[in-house]
Design an enzyme around this catalytic site. Sequence first.
Site, PDB file in Angstrom:
ATOM      1  N   LYS A 177       0.803  -1.223   0.000  1.00  0.00           N
ATOM      2  CA  LYS A 177       0.000   0.000   0.000  1.00  0.00           C
ATOM      3  C   LYS A 177       0.839   1.277   0.000  1.00  0.00           C
ATOM      4  O   LYS A 177       0.308   2.367  -0.149  1.00  0.00           O
ATOM      5  CB  LYS A 177      -0.948   0.013   1.210  1.00  0.00           C
ATOM      6  CG  LYS A 177      -1.992  -1.091   1.152  1.00  0.00           C
ATOM      7  CD  LYS A 177      -2.998  -0.963   2.277  1.00  0.00           C
ATOM      8  CE  LYS A 177      -4.066  -2.038   2.156  1.00  0.00           C
ATOM      9  NZ  LYS A 177      -5.109  -1.884   3.166  1.00  0.00           N
ATOM     10  N   LYS A 206       2.255   2.543   2.584  1.00  0.00           N
ATOM     11  CA  LYS A 206       2.161   3.204   3.888  1.00  0.00           C
ATOM     12  C   LYS A 206       1.924   2.137   4.953  1.00  0.00           C
ATOM     13  O   LYS A 206       1.386   1.062   4.664  1.00  0.00           O
ATOM     14  CB  LYS A 206       1.043   4.248   3.902  1.00  0.00           C
ATOM     15  CG  LYS A 206      -0.320   3.702   3.503  1.00  0.00           C
ATOM     16  CD  LYS A 206      -1.336   4.808   3.348  1.00  0.00           C
ATOM     17  CE  LYS A 206      -2.613   4.220   2.753  1.00  0.00           C
ATOM     18  NZ  LYS A 206      -3.580   5.197   2.401  1.00  0.00           N
TER      19      LYS A 206
END
Length: 137
Positions: free
Chosen positions: A43, A45
């Site tokens: 993702k 993050k």
Amino acid sequence: MLIYTGGTFDLFHSGHVNLLAKCSQLGRVIVALNTDEFIASYKGKVPVMSYKERKSVLEACRYVDEVVPNEGGSDSTVTILKVNPDIIAIGSDWARRDYYLQMGFTQDWLDARGYSLIYIPYTQGISTTNLKARMQG
């Protein structure tokens, strides 16, 4: 019946509970929990809650029998083979995406091992993304 489901389960919410409750109606539920490292790479993050925190919340849920790390990252077959479930259960929100590519398997791979893939109805109006947006609003 042994039921496998997997995911990140960040900011545990009613949609997660609904998925797990429906899974538990089918049998014993094993959750393959994505690691912080995999989430960061996939993702871009890190999750709000750490792996340890997310695991603790899942283990406290009465619909979950066991939590295991998703050791293969994007190749979920590693963990699926370890769990050796009867059924792989996922949210119906994946019905319009290429879940097979995401998980690293094919229908032939599932069939050869006797694994069934089922879609659990997605809970509308709640998601981790939705919760994060609410907190910023």
